[in-house]
Scaffold this motif. Sequence first.
Motif, PDB file in Angstrom:
ATOM      1  N   LYS A 175     -22.104 -44.886 -15.306  1.00 49.73           N
ATOM      2  CA  LYS A 175     -22.687 -46.224 -15.253  1.00 49.73           C
ATOM      3  C   LYS A 175     -23.459 -46.608 -16.512  1.00 49.73           C
ATOM      4  CE  LYS A 175     -21.161 -46.820 -11.075  1.00 49.73           C
ATOM      5  NZ  LYS A 175     -20.000 -47.709 -10.838  1.00 49.73           N
ATOM      6  N   ALA A 176     -23.797 -45.671 -17.365  1.00 47.81           N
ATOM      7  CA  ALA A 176     -24.524 -45.984 -18.601  1.00 47.81           C
ATOM      8  C   ALA A 176     -24.519 -44.752 -19.493  1.00 47.81           C
ATOM      9  CB  ALA A 176     -25.961 -46.411 -18.310  1.00 47.81           C
ATOM     10  N   ILE A 177     -24.643 -44.994 -20.799  1.00 51.53           N
ATOM     11  CA  ILE A 177     -24.795 -43.891 -21.743  1.00 51.53           C
ATOM     12  C   ILE A 177     -25.919 -44.221 -22.720  1.00 51.53           C
ATOM     13  CG2 ILE A 177     -22.396 -43.109 -21.591  1.00 51.53           C
ATOM     14  CD1 ILE A 177     -21.880 -44.559 -24.279  1.00 51.53           C
ATOM     15  N   ILE A 178     -26.557 -43.175 -23.221  1.00 51.58           N
ATOM     16  CA  ILE A 178     -27.579 -43.318 -24.257  1.00 51.58           C
ATOM     17  C   ILE A 178     -27.223 -42.386 -25.409  1.00 51.58           C
ATOM     18  CG2 ILE A 178     -30.033 -43.202 -24.826  1.00 51.58           C
ATOM     19  CD1 ILE A 178     -30.701 -43.699 -21.922  1.00 51.58           C
ATOM     20  N   PRO A 179     -26.417 -42.866 -26.361  1.00 55.05           N
ATOM     21  CA  PRO A 179     -26.105 -42.057 -27.554  1.00 55.05           C
ATOM     22  C   PRO A 179     -27.169 -42.272 -28.634  1.00 55.05           C
ATOM     23  CG  PRO A 179     -24.648 -43.979 -27.433  1.00 55.05           C
ATOM     24  CD  PRO A 179     -25.622 -44.093 -26.303  1.00 55.05           C
ATOM     25  N   ARG A 180     -27.901 -41.234 -28.942  1.00 52.20           N
ATOM     26  CA  ARG A 180     -28.979 -41.298 -29.928  1.00 52.20           C
ATOM     27  C   ARG A 180     -28.492 -40.691 -31.251  1.00 52.20           C
ATOM     28  NH1 ARG A 180     -34.317 -40.921 -29.003  1.00 52.20           N
ATOM     29  NH2 ARG A 180     -34.306 -38.919 -30.073  1.00 52.20           N
ATOM     30  N   PHE A 181     -28.429 -41.537 -32.274  1.00 52.62           N
ATOM     31  CA  PHE A 181     -28.038 -41.105 -33.618  1.00 52.62           C
ATOM     32  C   PHE A 181     -26.613 -40.540 -33.645  1.00 52.62           C
ATOM     33  CE2 PHE A 181     -32.532 -40.899 -32.851  1.00 52.62           C
ATOM     34  CZ  PHE A 181     -33.086 -41.582 -33.922  1.00 52.62           C
ATOM     35  N   PRO A 182     -25.651 -41.302 -33.097  1.00 49.28           N
ATOM     36  CA  PRO A 182     -24.259 -40.841 -33.079  1.00 49.28           C
ATOM     37  C   PRO A 182     -23.543 -41.154 -34.392  1.00 49.28           C
ATOM     38  CG  PRO A 182     -24.400 -42.969 -32.010  1.00 49.28           C
ATOM     39  CD  PRO A 182     -25.822 -42.599 -32.424  1.00 49.28           C
ATOM     40  N   ASP A 183     -22.318 -40.641 -34.503  1.00 49.22           N
ATOM     41  CA  ASP A 183     -21.447 -40.915 -35.648  1.00 49.22           C
ATOM     42  C   ASP A 183     -20.364 -41.888 -35.189  1.00 49.22           C
ATOM     43  OD1 ASP A 183     -22.835 -38.987 -37.229  1.00 49.22           O
ATOM     44  OD2 ASP A 183     -21.701 -37.413 -36.209  1.00 49.22           O
ATOM     45  N   GLY A 297     -25.529 -42.488 -42.124  1.00 49.21           N
ATOM     46  CA  GLY A 297     -25.043 -43.834 -41.852  1.00 49.21           C
ATOM     47  C   GLY A 297     -25.195 -44.254 -40.411  1.00 49.21           C
ATOM     48  N   THR A 298     -26.133 -43.638 -39.666  1.00 47.98           N
ATOM     49  CA  THR A 298     -26.239 -43.980 -38.245  1.00 47.98           C
ATOM     50  C   THR A 298     -26.648 -45.429 -38.032  1.00 47.98           C
ATOM     51  OG1 THR A 298     -28.526 -43.166 -38.039  1.00 47.98           O
ATOM     52  CG2 THR A 298     -26.745 -41.606 -37.550  1.00 47.98           C
ATOM     53  N   ALA A 299     -27.506 -45.982 -38.893  1.00 46.51           N
ATOM     54  CA  ALA A 299     -27.908 -47.384 -38.732  1.00 46.51           C
ATOM     55  C   ALA A 299     -26.701 -48.302 -38.882  1.00 46.51           C
ATOM     56  CB  ALA A 299     -28.984 -47.743 -39.751  1.00 46.51           C
ATOM     57  N   GLN A 300     -25.881 -48.018 -39.868  1.00 48.35           N
ATOM     58  CA  GLN A 300     -24.658 -48.781 -40.065  1.00 48.35           C
ATOM     59  C   GLN A 300     -23.775 -48.711 -38.830  1.00 48.35           C
ATOM     60  OE1 GLN A 300     -22.441 -49.040 -44.034  1.00 48.35           O
ATOM     61  NE2 GLN A 300     -21.472 -47.291 -43.053  1.00 48.35           N
ATOM     62  N   GLY A 301     -23.653 -47.516 -38.255  1.00 50.45           N
ATOM     63  CA  GLY A 301     -22.849 -47.345 -37.054  1.00 50.45           C
ATOM     64  C   GLY A 301     -23.401 -48.104 -35.871  1.00 50.45           C
ATOM     65  N   VAL A 302     -24.716 -48.097 -35.697  1.00 50.78           N
ATOM     66  CA  VAL A 302     -25.342 -48.844 -34.604  1.00 50.78           C
ATOM     67  C   VAL A 302     -24.999 -50.332 -34.723  1.00 50.78           C
ATOM     68  CG1 VAL A 302     -27.560 -49.647 -33.674  1.00 50.78           C
ATOM     69  CG2 VAL A 302     -27.215 -47.221 -34.160  1.00 50.78           C
TER      70      VAL A 302
END
Length: 605
Positions: A175-183, A297-302
């Motif tokens: 029902k939900a995910i929390i990916p923190r600092f993913p690629d 580049g995590t900010a770019q990915g977000v």
Amino acid sequence: MTRELSIVALIISAACTPSTEPPPTVEVELGQCRERSTTAFDDVSIRLLHIPMRDGVRIAVDLVLPDPLPEGDKLPAILTMTRYWRSFEGDGASAVQRFFATRGYAVITGDSRGTGASFGIWPYHRAPDETKDFGEIVDWIVEQPWSSGVVGGFGTSYTANTADWLAQNNHPAVKAIIPRFPDFDPYADLYFPGGIFHVAFGKGWGEAVKEMDLNVPRGDPPRGVKPVGDGSLLEMTIDARRNVPGVFEGLSQVTFRDDRPEVWGVSMLDWSIHTHLEDLERAGTPMFTWGGWFDAGTAQGVLHRFTTLANPQKAILGPWSHGGGYHASPYQPPDFATTPSREEQLFESLCYFDHYLKGRDNGTPEKELIYYTLGEEAWKTTDVWPPPGFDKRRYYFSENESLASEPPSSTSGSDHYTVDFEVTTGTSNRWFTQRGGADVVYDDRKDVDTRLLTYTSAPLEKDMEITGTPVVRLFVSSTTEDSAFFVYLEDVDPSGRVLYVTEGHLRALHRAISDEDPPYTMLGPHHSYMSKDAAPMVPGEVAEIAIGLHPTSVLLRKGHRIRIAIAGADKDTFTRVPESGTPSWTIERHSAQPSHVELPIRERP
């Protein structure tokens, strides 16, 4: 840098703000949503087990439940899958497992196939069998007597990626995910930014995880992975992996996105989550994504995710190193506390899971991006990106190493630079933090800039906010067919101190601008990095090189100066391009070929 609890942060609303007026300030309590789950259990229980998959491979998991759990109670579950060992030998429940379990969640943490105490083979990221396993583990979860039939994915770094892959399965219980600092795009955001191999990470990380897969003890004191049972099965799992090639062997055979190293048999496109956006969007899974301005580049990915997917999305971009453990703003002293604190970050995640896994109406918005403006040291919020109220302004490379606000009128003008392969941003930069979440510290760049080609503006007459993706366009010729261009955006204060803000890269081989539809919303020039678009330079001929810098949000104060610094190497981080020879460049800066930087800016009154 130290960490401390800071309950209230200032959030500045950027949505629908006219460019001539500063946004209003409101108070937002981070991690303080309505009806937040409280600590309802004093303790937890932990059970270690193997879950069999469709092909007989057994996946090792730790199951942490509230203790005592009343008979008949049903719990939502939080699943984290890792390739870094779910736990060390001798460990009990972790602080994160206890945090969620004592607040009424079942917490399942597993070793991905072929890692830790799990059986099978891990050949490369996101192998099809690894991803399928996650769906079968969810099947197992919902069959348990304590399960409410609802599951969320949670993790940081690699476990953030597995949370994405979990949602990709389209399992109805997720029902939900929390990916923190993913690629989000591992080629462009981590391993090959600008098409240049981030060899320090590829080699160091590849060697480290290979040692983990062979259960080489680590830490202080050194310990191995926690076995399931008495440990008699662990040696069997390790023996099966001994001859599996390390990930660095595959990365060393990659130049283009579509290269298929022999040791993998697939390309990086096959194991990139951005290639599977249709699956993510079809599931409609709500996601709360975290990234840092100073984390590779995590900010770019977000931002690429936020602007591309129609899923309900919350996102937060902070002044962080990898994982959010360190505050890396260059405008703060080294001991400045990270914000929000580790505890607040968990409470923010708890609020999100409470809403989507427990059905609580706690004020969680369907779409929101919270971001931090460096220099101003303030949080802001928007539901669109780029935020409204910003204009694109060009600063042109000019004579005497200056940046001019007006385009050049002269028909001639150029600067020459011979690449210095000894220059470096050090080993505490945004790229090294990916290995373990270390602090990010850029020293005063005044001295190193003397070895780079720089262009500096006149002192600013007003405070200027830059929020978005800066783009540099170079009209340049080279003595070699290939080069690596490194471009830094810097803030020069009145004392002459030079502060790092952000950077961008491009290998000349990848300079072609693609006219095909991009795989996701592009915030800067679209380079495909595909083999069919390879475009070596012709020595002596001028080529246009368009470089999108990593996005940022920064307030430059009145009296400060904008600087663009250009290098051809970052020796401690990236591979040498070309492998031999020393390029000499000529950068044109005249009316026909006006090299420049384009900044998304808003001037303050």
